[in-house]
Motif scaffolding. Sequence first.
Motif, PDB file in Angstrom:
ATOM      1  N   ASN A   1       0.875  -1.159   0.000  1.00 33.20           N
ATOM      2  CA  ASN A   1       0.000   0.000   0.000  1.00 33.20           C
ATOM      3  C   ASN A   1       0.922   1.222   0.000  1.00 33.20           C
ATOM      4  N   PHE A   2       1.254   1.711  -1.181  1.00 32.92           N
ATOM      5  CA  PHE A   2       2.196   2.819  -1.330  1.00 32.92           C
ATOM      6  C   PHE A   2       1.397   4.118  -1.299  1.00 32.92           C
ATOM      7  N   THR A   3       0.977   4.505  -0.096  1.00 31.54           N
ATOM      8  CA  THR A   3       0.084   5.666   0.048  1.00 31.54           C
ATOM      9  C   THR A   3       0.744   6.967  -0.387  1.00 31.54           C
TER      10      THR A   3
ATOM     11  N   TRP B   1      -1.085   0.892  -5.402  1.00 33.30           N
ATOM     12  CA  TRP B   1      -0.922  -0.443  -4.825  1.00 33.30           C
ATOM     13  C   TRP B   1      -0.063  -1.271  -5.766  1.00 33.30           C
ATOM     14  N   PHE B   2       0.752  -2.159  -5.180  1.00 34.05           N
ATOM     15  CA  PHE B   2       1.610  -3.036  -5.962  1.00 34.05           C
ATOM     16  C   PHE B   2       1.621  -4.423  -5.331  1.00 34.05           C
ATOM     17  N   ALA B   3       1.960  -5.423  -6.144  1.00 35.66           N
ATOM     18  CA  ALA B   3       2.095  -6.797  -5.629  1.00 35.66           C
ATOM     19  C   ALA B   3       3.204  -7.500  -6.400  1.00 35.66           C
ATOM     20  N   CYS B   4       3.944  -8.333  -5.673  1.00 39.54           N
ATOM     21  CA  CYS B   4       4.999  -9.140  -6.295  1.00 39.54           C
ATOM     22  C   CYS B   4       5.167 -10.410  -5.479  1.00 39.54           C
ATOM     23  N   GLN B   5       5.951 -11.334  -5.996  1.00 33.03           N
ATOM     24  CA  GLN B   5       6.237 -12.539  -5.222  1.00 33.03           C
ATOM     25  C   GLN B   5       6.895 -12.127  -3.914  1.00 33.03           C
ATOM     26  N   ASN B   6       6.662 -12.891  -2.878  1.00 30.40           N
ATOM     27  CA  ASN B   6       7.245 -12.577  -1.572  1.00 30.40           C
ATOM     28  C   ASN B   6       8.681 -13.075  -1.443  1.00 30.40           C
ATOM     29  N   MET B   7       9.071 -14.032  -2.272  1.00 33.26           N
ATOM     30  CA  MET B   7      10.413 -14.612  -2.156  1.00 33.26           C
ATOM     31  C   MET B   7      11.456 -13.738  -2.858  1.00 33.26           C
TER      32      MET B   7
ATOM     33  N   THR C   1       5.649  -9.833 -10.777  1.00 31.68           N
ATOM     34  CA  THR C   1       4.737  -8.802 -10.293  1.00 31.68           C
ATOM     35  C   THR C   1       3.308  -9.159 -10.699  1.00 31.68           C
ATOM     36  N   TYR C   2       2.358  -8.608  -9.968  1.00 33.66           N
ATOM     37  CA  TYR C   2       0.946  -8.887 -10.215  1.00 33.66           C
ATOM     38  C   TYR C   2       0.167  -7.578 -10.241  1.00 33.66           C
ATOM     39  N   PRO C   3      -0.833  -7.475 -11.123  1.00 31.81           N
ATOM     40  CA  PRO C   3      -1.705  -6.296 -11.097  1.00 31.81           C
ATOM     41  C   PRO C   3      -2.536  -6.283  -9.813  1.00 31.81           C
ATOM     42  N   VAL C   4      -2.873  -5.100  -9.362  1.00 35.22           N
ATOM     43  CA  VAL C   4      -3.679  -4.929  -8.152  1.00 35.22           C
ATOM     44  C   VAL C   4      -4.815  -3.966  -8.470  1.00 35.22           C
ATOM     45  N   LYS C   5      -5.986  -4.257  -7.929  1.00 34.82           N
ATOM     46  CA  LYS C   5      -7.093  -3.309  -8.009  1.00 34.82           C
ATOM     47  C   LYS C   5      -7.776  -3.258  -6.648  1.00 34.82           C
ATOM     48  N   VAL C   6      -8.395  -2.131  -6.379  1.00 34.98           N
ATOM     49  CA  VAL C   6      -9.136  -1.940  -5.135  1.00 34.98           C
ATOM     50  C   VAL C   6     -10.582  -1.642  -5.495  1.00 34.98           C
ATOM     51  N   GLU C   7     -11.497  -2.425  -4.921  1.00 37.78           N
ATOM     52  CA  GLU C   7     -12.936  -2.234  -5.155  1.00 37.78           C
ATOM     53  C   GLU C   7     -13.686  -2.474  -3.860  1.00 37.78           C
ATOM     54  N   ASP C   8     -14.594  -1.563  -3.550  1.00 36.70           N
ATOM     55  CA  ASP C   8     -15.471  -1.724  -2.379  1.00 36.70           C
ATOM     56  C   ASP C   8     -14.708  -2.043  -1.104  1.00 36.70           C
ATOM     57  N   GLY C   9     -13.540  -1.414  -0.917  1.00 38.71           N
ATOM     58  CA  GLY C   9     -12.792  -1.592   0.300  1.00 38.71           C
ATOM     59  C   GLY C   9     -11.941  -2.860   0.374  1.00 38.71           C
TER      60      GLY C   9
END
Length: 115
Positions: free
Chosen positions: A38-40, A45-51, A100-108
């Motif tokens: 959560n890069f406020t 917002w961003f997502a990637c592998q955790n490893m 990396t993975y796309p991220v979207k935010v909807e309805d909280g």
Amino acid sequence: MQTKENIKKWFKAARVDDFPKNGGACVKYKDKQIAVFNFTRRGEWFACQNMCPHKKEMALARGMIGESKGEPKVACPFHKKAFSLCSGENINGEEDPVTTYPVKVEDGYVYIGLS
């Protein structure tokens, strides 16, 4: 790198409020650990592998986020290897890229795109 155009499924990861501001958290989808950020400061917002590919440690969700020449990045908390949160490329040029993975935010809620 995955894009929103080739998404087959959107995984409902968690509520927006479950993620720290300007930080990351790990979510699990089947056998994948995914770091969500959560890069406020950027309003993104961003997502990637955790490893982290350097020592194969599940640590990127605990990494420090920032920017390098305007590019959002995460640095591994153990060895400071930095990866682009957009492309997954290793900014230091020493390690393999991360997924990396796309991220979207909807309805909280935060959703992660999977192909």
